[in-house]
Design a protein around this motif. Structure first.
Motif, mmCIF file in Angstrom:
data_model
loop_
_atom_site.group_PDB
_atom_site.id
_atom_site.type_symbol
_atom_site.label_atom_id
_atom_site.label_comp_id
_atom_site.label_asym_id
_atom_site.label_seq_id
_atom_site.Cartn_x
_atom_site.Cartn_y
_atom_site.Cartn_z
ATOM 1 N N LYS A 290 0.829 -1.223 0.000
ATOM 2 C CA LYS A 290 0.000 0.000 0.000
ATOM 3 C C LYS A 290 0.856 1.263 0.000
ATOM 4 O O LYS A 290 0.413 2.317 0.468
ATOM 5 C CB LYS A 290 -0.974 0.041 1.191
ATOM 6 N N HIS B 63 -5.104 0.609 6.307
ATOM 7 C CA HIS B 63 -4.690 0.029 5.019
ATOM 8 C C HIS B 63 -3.406 -0.781 5.191
ATOM 9 O O HIS B 63 -3.066 -1.571 4.324
ATOM 10 C CB HIS B 63 -4.518 1.132 3.964
ATOM 11 N N ILE B 293 -4.513 4.338 -0.244
ATOM 12 C CA ILE B 293 -5.790 4.000 0.382
ATOM 13 C C ILE B 293 -6.853 3.824 -0.692
ATOM 14 O O ILE B 293 -6.700 4.295 -1.817
ATOM 15 C CB ILE B 293 -6.237 5.084 1.384
ATOM 16 N N GLY B 323 -6.848 -0.417 1.973
ATOM 17 C CA GLY B 323 -6.063 -0.002 0.820
ATOM 18 C C GLY B 323 -6.143 -0.980 -0.333
ATOM 19 O O GLY B 323 -5.236 -1.044 -1.156
#
Lengths: 337, 337
Positions: A290, B63, B293, B323
């Protein structure tokens, strides 16, 4: 008051004059100089990426550096290296990318002017970012000759100090501080891998590794569509003609002369990845961590994934160079995959 | 051995039977139960986003949670709440999104089977992710009736425990642990904002805030194209008919019955954002923090940016729910901006 420089003076500056190569002392001085301004970025790990790569990956997260890239280290070191007597004249560079934004932010941290020469067709959002950091933009025709001529004009008109994106020894020394932090955080690396464009980051990394971890192999990761660094080391002569064709917008510059010398001195190897492999590595990294890194960062993961045997079971440090993704170009980017 | 359940048994399960509402004791028990398995995620700050929002933003980074979303908390609490005598029969749910993946990973952490009922037209990459965590997929027609019927069949055939994505009290209690960590990390919040879909995260957050920070206002952020939660609180009666139309794929579910009760009990307000505002917030967050995200997370930032007066000068906690961005849908996503 007219801040637009006189366009009729001085010839184009084709190649920077030869400069002394920076050494490890310069990296240490840079680390002390930039410490109050730059982030000491974290080192990230991912179990699932380790499993996929078959080795132990330690990612130095320069996408979390100020202005979104390692470039702030070198720019900051150059800006804060200026003597007090002349610093007020400011700095100038020609870069519409991460170095331009980094130099603008570094100049602002010292409260001095920054001039950035940009081709008039540069991406609007990048120009806006540089302007937001307080720099003065100088648009020019999108050719190397026009860019260097304009740069020389600005220097002549303002007395600003030129800070080249990757050949400036203060810049190279500053970039070496990322590896210094990484090696200090997680020692005992078998290999370090950084992206290779002009060679500022890779040159600084080679200097640092040679001093503090001489057994660690240093590799550059370069796009097949801009492989002048790889070709230069193969031929033992710097390739100075190349039309880059790669999505890695931070790696389109030619390997600089002092950078070439540093890579040869330290026996650095260059590994190649094509854009399709880079986009696959980018998507994989985004999905698993991420963390929004840019293609010019993902190429370092791409070469490690492509060379399983070379890195099998090793401890590998990767410098993620930045995270300034052009979101509007994303659709085209994923079309490469 | 046949793991495909008998499709002819048991009627569709339209609405889960009424369940006791979880309390703060359940959140505390969940925190202890999931601690060995879930990440204690960091809280992120951004000076430039604070300046833009006109308030102090603290982002709870779910996330970076395992399986990429807060959903792992509730799923993990449900799985590890099962009595040893029956846990071996496994768990079942119907969710092709974050809850399905989270439940699969939670079940794997305990070494028990997981069954996930998915519409046969679900996104292939999401089904692959669920399968990669070791769950058994049960494809069905893409209707609510077919999904619930298939779920009941799997339960009948295997004895697996149903873990509903947001009405299950163990799930709600588990989701409340994110706010518990956030309030413990940075106290003295004026407001907490979380996304609102089915109300598991928001319900758990309301329970936690009421117990440990009763002066903190709790807000849900809901898409205008799936605003059943907002409408339900306005009318004081749960809206159960709505065709969601939003890019926030995690927020298309209807507010659950126990969740509705919790939001009313705790005086939670719901703020709305349309998809264009959410995409702008998403791009802004990506650019400034380099954190990937998903739109269902960005909506919480979108409502804060849209309500400058309400939050002016306040300390605001935002739960970034996840995410798991569908990278292939990105091009379409940015077309909304």
């Amino acid at each position: 008051m007219n801040t637009v420089p006189d366009l009729t003076a001085a010839p184009p500056l084709r190649e920077p004059a030869p400069v002394p190569l920076p050494g490890f002392d310069d990296v240490l001085a840079a680390a002390a100089r930039i410490a109050p301004h730059a982030h000491h970025t974290p080192v990230l790990r991912s179990r699932s990426l380790d499993a996929l790569a078959g080795c132990e990956l330690h990612f130095k997260a320069e996408h979390l550096q100020r202005a979104g890239a390692f470039k702030f280290r070198g720019a900051c070191n150059a800006v804060w290296s200026l003597p007090a007597a002349t610093a007020g004249r400011g700095v100038v560079t020609h870069s519409s990318g991460n170095h331009g934004a980094a130099l603008a932010l570094a100049a602002r941290s010292r409260g001095i002017p920054c001039h950035v020469v940009v081709p008039h067709n540069a991406v609007a959002t990048k120009m806006a970012a540089i302007r937001a950091y307080g720099a003065t933009l100088h648009p020019c025709e999108p050719t190397l000759a026009a860019r260097e001529a304009m740069c020389a004009q600005v220097q002549a008109a303002t007395g600003a100090e030129l800070v080249h994106p990757y050949t400036d020894p203060r810049v190279i020394a500053g970039q070496g501080t990322a590896a210094l932090e990484l090696l200090g955080h997680d020692g005992g690396f078998d290999a370090l891998v950084t992206p290779l464009g002009g060679g500022g980051l890779l040159g600084g990394t080679a200097i640092t590794a040679a001093a503090v971890a001489p057994a660690t192999r240093v590799y550059g990761a370069e796009p097949t569509g801009a492989a002048d660094g790889h070709a230069s080391l193969q031929r033992n002569a710097r390739v100075t003609e190349l039309v880059p064709d790669t999505i890695c917008d931070g790696l389109r510059g030619l390997l600089g002369a002092p950078n070439f010398t540093l890579l040869r001195q330290h026996g650095v190897d260059v590994l190649l990845a094509d854009d399709a492999a880079t986009v696959r590595a980018l998507q994989l990294f985004w999905q698993r961590t991420k963390q929004l890194i840019e293609p010019s960062s993902a190429i370092a993961l791409a070469v490690v994934l492509a060379q399983r045997e070379r890195f099998a079971g090793q401890r590998v440090g990767i410098v993620l160079s930045g995270g300034n993704v052009d979101l509007e170009a994303l659709a085209g980017l994923f079309a490469h995959a």
